[in-house]
Design an enzyme around this catalytic site. Structure first.
Site, PDB file in Angstrom:
ATOM      1  N   GLU A 188       0.653  -1.338   0.032  1.00 54.43           N
ATOM      2  CA  GLU A 188       0.072  -0.072  -0.219  1.00 54.43           C
ATOM      3  C   GLU A 188       0.759   1.576  -0.094  1.00 54.43           C
ATOM      4  O   GLU A 188       1.376   1.796   1.330  1.00 54.43           O
ATOM      5  CB  GLU A 188      -0.806   0.129   1.204  1.00 54.43           C
ATOM      6  CG  GLU A 188      -1.821   1.296   1.399  1.00 54.43           C
ATOM      7  CD  GLU A 188      -2.753   1.385   2.451  1.00 54.43           C
ATOM      8  OE1 GLU A 188      -3.637   2.228   2.393  1.00 54.43           O
ATOM      9  OE2 GLU A 188      -2.865   0.487   3.224  1.00 54.43           O
ATOM     10  N   LYS A 230      -2.452  -2.107  -3.249  1.00 52.84           N
ATOM     11  CA  LYS A 230      -3.473  -1.209  -2.703  1.00 52.84           C
ATOM     12  C   LYS A 230      -3.249   0.203  -3.067  1.00 52.84           C
ATOM     13  O   LYS A 230      -2.430   0.814  -1.923  1.00 52.84           O
ATOM     14  CB  LYS A 230      -3.784  -1.579  -1.107  1.00 52.84           C
ATOM     15  CG  LYS A 230      -4.821  -0.748  -0.349  1.00 52.84           C
ATOM     16  CD  LYS A 230      -5.152  -1.098   0.870  1.00 52.84           C
ATOM     17  CE  LYS A 230      -6.076  -0.257   1.619  1.00 52.84           C
ATOM     18  NZ  LYS A 230      -7.181  -0.577   2.668  1.00 52.84           N
TER      19      LYS A 230
END
Length: 364
Positions: A188, A230
């Site tokens: 992420e 992500k």
């Protein structure tokens, strides 16, 4: 060029790839319920509820025990350390509850952002120390994937090449350690929506950041088929006065991904980045309808954008349990359609569906 030293056996690779594909199976996405104790405190405070362990447990239970209508929508749930070891009222540990509904159990493993000296307020993420041992334990305790969040800011002189490089490397180290322990890493690199930059600038920065991340993952011999990404959607900054359509946001987002994310990656699970519940669903739908070739699953890993209406409907009162679960189910169903490009905004929406969920300089 050195010869490769195999990092993973064929069996390890197969297990990782299978887990990743289960999480992003068609129509499925991720419930991010991994707010730290400090973050959940803000959510509970917003509904006038005390931040006690029992209230946190009850609220997470409310989400995890929603009826079987959510089963085809939720491929994985990310938990905070405390929640992984809590139980439902019937005595079942939460990981068992998630698995019984066909979900994969995930765990947040980073230890938060820390200042990066020599930069203009930029950060890196800590938590690599002892990560291998923690992953081994989490795997034993039922977790099959993990999440690690890095944060970058768009400003006149940010993100700097130092911040981009450092965060890409820390994500790669984390990913490598997870895979050695049979855990699928969700990578992420969040570019915050703070600022007055336009869509083009966000797209440019997103491309540079993702290019650096995948270079680092390659350098660290990370097995891409056993990872998920992500990222933020490509959107204008919150203070940008120019308005862009959902289709423009989708086109910028998919273009940035096509330029940087290898097709070996099974899925991209977008963060909602403070978008309202409705906005997050509409944008995800537009991304999936974008008329470009998209070799990965494009789905959701939403926290507030799945929980805001449910939290409001619950209001900290046990008697509102069913009403709150209905709100959560409504958003889960909406996003399940959106990740297949089949969502039609209903107009009727939840208790907080159109409220902006933006928090300046958001730290979990």
């Amino acid at each position: 060029m050195p010869h490769p030293y195999p990092a993973l056996t064929p069996e390890q690779k197969k297990e990782l790839a299978d887990i990743a594909h289960r999480i992003v199976a068609p129509g499925k996405g991720i419930l991010a319920a991994d707010e730290s104790t400090g973050s959940i405190a803000k959510r509970l405070q917003s509904i006038g509820t005390e931040n006690t362990e029992e209230n946190r447990r009850f609220y997470r239970q409310l989400l995890l025990t929603a009826d079987d209508r959510v089963n085809p929508c939720i491929g994985g749930v990310i938990l905070f350390h405390e929640t992984l070891y809590q139980k439902a009222d019937d005595g079942r540990p939460f990981p068992q509850v998630i698995k019984s509904k066909g979900g994969v159990v995930g765990i947040k493993v980073d230890k938060g952002v820390v200042p990066l000296a020599g930069t203009n307020g930029e950060t890196t993420t800590q938590g690599l120390d002892g990560l291998s041992e923690r992953c081994a334990q989490y795997k034993k305790d039922g977790a099959d994937f993990a999440k690690w969040r890095c944060v970058l800011k768009i400003g006149e002189h940010t993100p700097s090449s130092l911040a981009i490089m450092e965060n890409a490397n820390v994500l790669a180290r984390y990913a490598s350690i997870c895979q050695q322990n049979g855990i699928v890493p969700i990578v992420e690199p969040e570019i915050l929506p703070d600022g007055d930059h336009d869509l083009k600038r966000c797209q440019y920065v997103t491309e540079k950041v993702l290019a650096a991340v995948y270079k680092a993952l390659s350098d660290h011999h990370v097995y891409l088929e056993g990872t998920l990404l992500k990222p933020n959607m490509v959107t204008p900054g919150h203070a940008c006065t120019q308005k862009f359509s959902n289709e423009e946001i989708a086109m910028a987002t998919v273009t940035a991904l096509r330029r940087t994310v290898p097709p070996a990656v099974p899925g991209v699970t977008f963060l909602s980045g403070g978008q309202s519940e409705e906005e997050a669903s509409i944008n995800l739908n537009a991304i999936n309808k974008c008329p470009l070739l998209k070799p990965w699953a494009l789905t959701f890993s939403y926290g507030r954008a799945l929980q805001a209406s449910a939290l409001k409907a619950w209001g900290g009162k046990k008697e509102n349990l069913k009403a709150a679960q209905e709100e959560y189910i409504k958003r889960a169903l909406a996003n399940s359609l959106a990740c297949q490009g089949k969502y039609t905004p209903s107009g009727q929406s939840g208790a907080a569906a159109s409220e902006s969920l933006f928090i300046s300089n958001h730290a979990y």
